[in-house]
Design a protein around this motif. Structure first.
Motif, PDB file in Angstrom:
ATOM      1  N   ARG A 110       0.837  -1.200   0.000  1.00 30.16           N
ATOM      2  CA  ARG A 110       0.000   0.000   0.000  1.00 30.16           C
ATOM      3  C   ARG A 110       0.876   1.256   0.000  1.00 30.16           C
ATOM      4  NH1 ARG A 110      -1.184   3.646   3.801  1.00 30.16           N
ATOM      5  NH2 ARG A 110      -3.142   4.780   3.659  1.00 30.16           N
ATOM      6  N   MET A 161       0.985   4.351  -2.607  1.00 29.61           N
ATOM      7  CA  MET A 161       0.755   5.749  -2.198  1.00 29.61           C
ATOM      8  C   MET A 161       1.953   6.627  -2.583  1.00 29.61           C
ATOM      9  SD  MET A 161      -2.233   6.010  -1.032  1.00 29.61           S
ATOM     10  CE  MET A 161      -3.565   5.253  -0.130  1.00 29.61           C
ATOM     11  N   ILE A 185       1.630   7.488  -6.157  1.00 26.97           N
ATOM     12  CA  ILE A 185       0.591   8.514  -6.339  1.00 26.97           C
ATOM     13  C   ILE A 185       1.135   9.892  -5.955  1.00 26.97           C
ATOM     14  CG2 ILE A 185      -1.667   9.322  -5.526  1.00 26.97           C
ATOM     15  CD1 ILE A 185      -2.375   6.266  -5.172  1.00 26.97           C
ATOM     16  N   LYS A 186       1.878   9.967  -4.851  1.00 31.22           N
ATOM     17  CA  LYS A 186       2.470  11.254  -4.432  1.00 31.22           C
ATOM     18  C   LYS A 186       3.409  11.780  -5.510  1.00 31.22           C
ATOM     19  CE  LYS A 186       2.288  11.044   0.595  1.00 31.22           C
ATOM     20  NZ  LYS A 186       2.348   9.719   1.239  1.00 31.22           N
ATOM     21  N   GLN A 197      -5.732  12.334  -7.583  1.00 32.78           N
ATOM     22  CA  GLN A 197      -4.942  11.784  -6.489  1.00 32.78           C
ATOM     23  C   GLN A 197      -5.876  11.076  -5.498  1.00 32.78           C
ATOM     24  OE1 GLN A 197      -2.880  14.693  -4.048  1.00 32.78           O
ATOM     25  NE2 GLN A 197      -1.869  13.117  -2.835  1.00 32.78           N
ATOM     26  N   LYS A 198      -6.975  11.703  -5.164  1.00 36.53           N
ATOM     27  CA  LYS A 198      -7.942  11.136  -4.210  1.00 36.53           C
ATOM     28  C   LYS A 198      -8.529   9.830  -4.761  1.00 36.53           C
ATOM     29  CE  LYS A 198     -10.803  11.611  -0.572  1.00 36.53           C
ATOM     30  NZ  LYS A 198     -10.552  10.354   0.128  1.00 36.53           N
ATOM     31  N   GLU A 218      -5.837   7.124  -4.496  1.00 37.92           N
ATOM     32  CA  GLU A 218      -5.600   6.769  -3.090  1.00 37.92           C
ATOM     33  C   GLU A 218      -6.744   5.914  -2.552  1.00 37.92           C
ATOM     34  OE1 GLU A 218      -4.912  10.518  -1.109  1.00 37.92           O
ATOM     35  OE2 GLU A 218      -2.773  10.511  -1.608  1.00 37.92           O
ATOM     36  N   GLN A 257      -6.435   2.150  -1.108  1.00 38.88           N
ATOM     37  CA  GLN A 257      -6.887   1.872   0.250  1.00 38.88           C
ATOM     38  C   GLN A 257      -7.957   0.778   0.258  1.00 38.88           C
ATOM     39  OE1 GLN A 257      -5.479   3.065   3.149  1.00 38.88           O
ATOM     40  NE2 GLN A 257      -6.740   1.427   3.991  1.00 38.88           N
TER      41      GLN A 257
END
Length: 187
Positions: A135, A139, A142-143, A155-156, A159, A163
């Motif tokens: 995970r 993440m 993605i960052k 991004q949301k 994420e 998750q």
């Protein structure tokens, strides 16, 4: 979603499935008081100058719920197979009958059952940590995508997807642990 950012969710999922597969293998090596051929998988025999799995030097059978038998193909290896089982830490006392080695599986006492549930819990925690590491990798990707100009909405979305996948696999670990602990405590 921007064309330049694609999170490899298949890779993340494959790695999480790997953690689950590894957990299943570890669970299968835990003795529950019931005979199972898989309990011998970690035991290696020094055969013909190489460490060899037991199932490659004989036929492993489970004729009844508390007995495993190994029909060793080469008479000269019977002693080595017996020695490997004695030294394996399985806590089983092999009995010889010609080329057949019988392994009576003793009942587990309450204390041993509790110890095994703790070991199962540790295996499950290791699997959870592996899944969380996957995970974290997702993440981090993605960052990096955000730093390269991805929108906050995208991004949301990514994420949330990572998750959701993590929650699904952590839940699978918890379910398997619950099943294994019930199996161990069953008298």
């Amino acid at each position: 979603m921007p064309d330049d950012f694609m999170l490899d969710t298949d890779d993340l999922e494959r790695r999480m499935k790997g953690a689950i597969a590894s957990l299943r293998t570890e669970f299968s090596s835990l003795r529950t008081g019931r005979a199972s051929a898989s309990m011998l998988e970690p035991v290696m025999v020094d055969a013909y100058g190489a460490m060899t799995p037991i199932n490659q030097v004989g036929t492993v059978n489970v004729p009844e719920s508390r007995m495993v038998t190994i029909n060793v193909w080469d008479k000269g290896l019977v002693g080595k197979v017996e020695k490997a089982i004695r030294e394996s830490g399985l806590g089983i006392n092999p009995q010889l009958n010609g080329t057949i080695i019988m392994l009576p599986i003793p009942e587990l006492n309450e204390e041993r059952r509790r110890d095994l549930t703790k070991v199962a819990g540790q295996y499950a925690e290791n699997a959870r940590v592996s899944i969380r590491n996957v995970r974290r990798d997702g993440m981090d990707q993605i960052k990096k995508g955000k730093a390269d100009g991805m929108s906050e909405d995208d991004q949301k979305i990514w994420e949330d997807e990572v998750q959701e996948m993590t929650n699904k696999y952590i839940s699978m670990v918890d379910d398997q642990l619950e099943t294994k602990q019930a199996e161990i405590m069953q008298v």
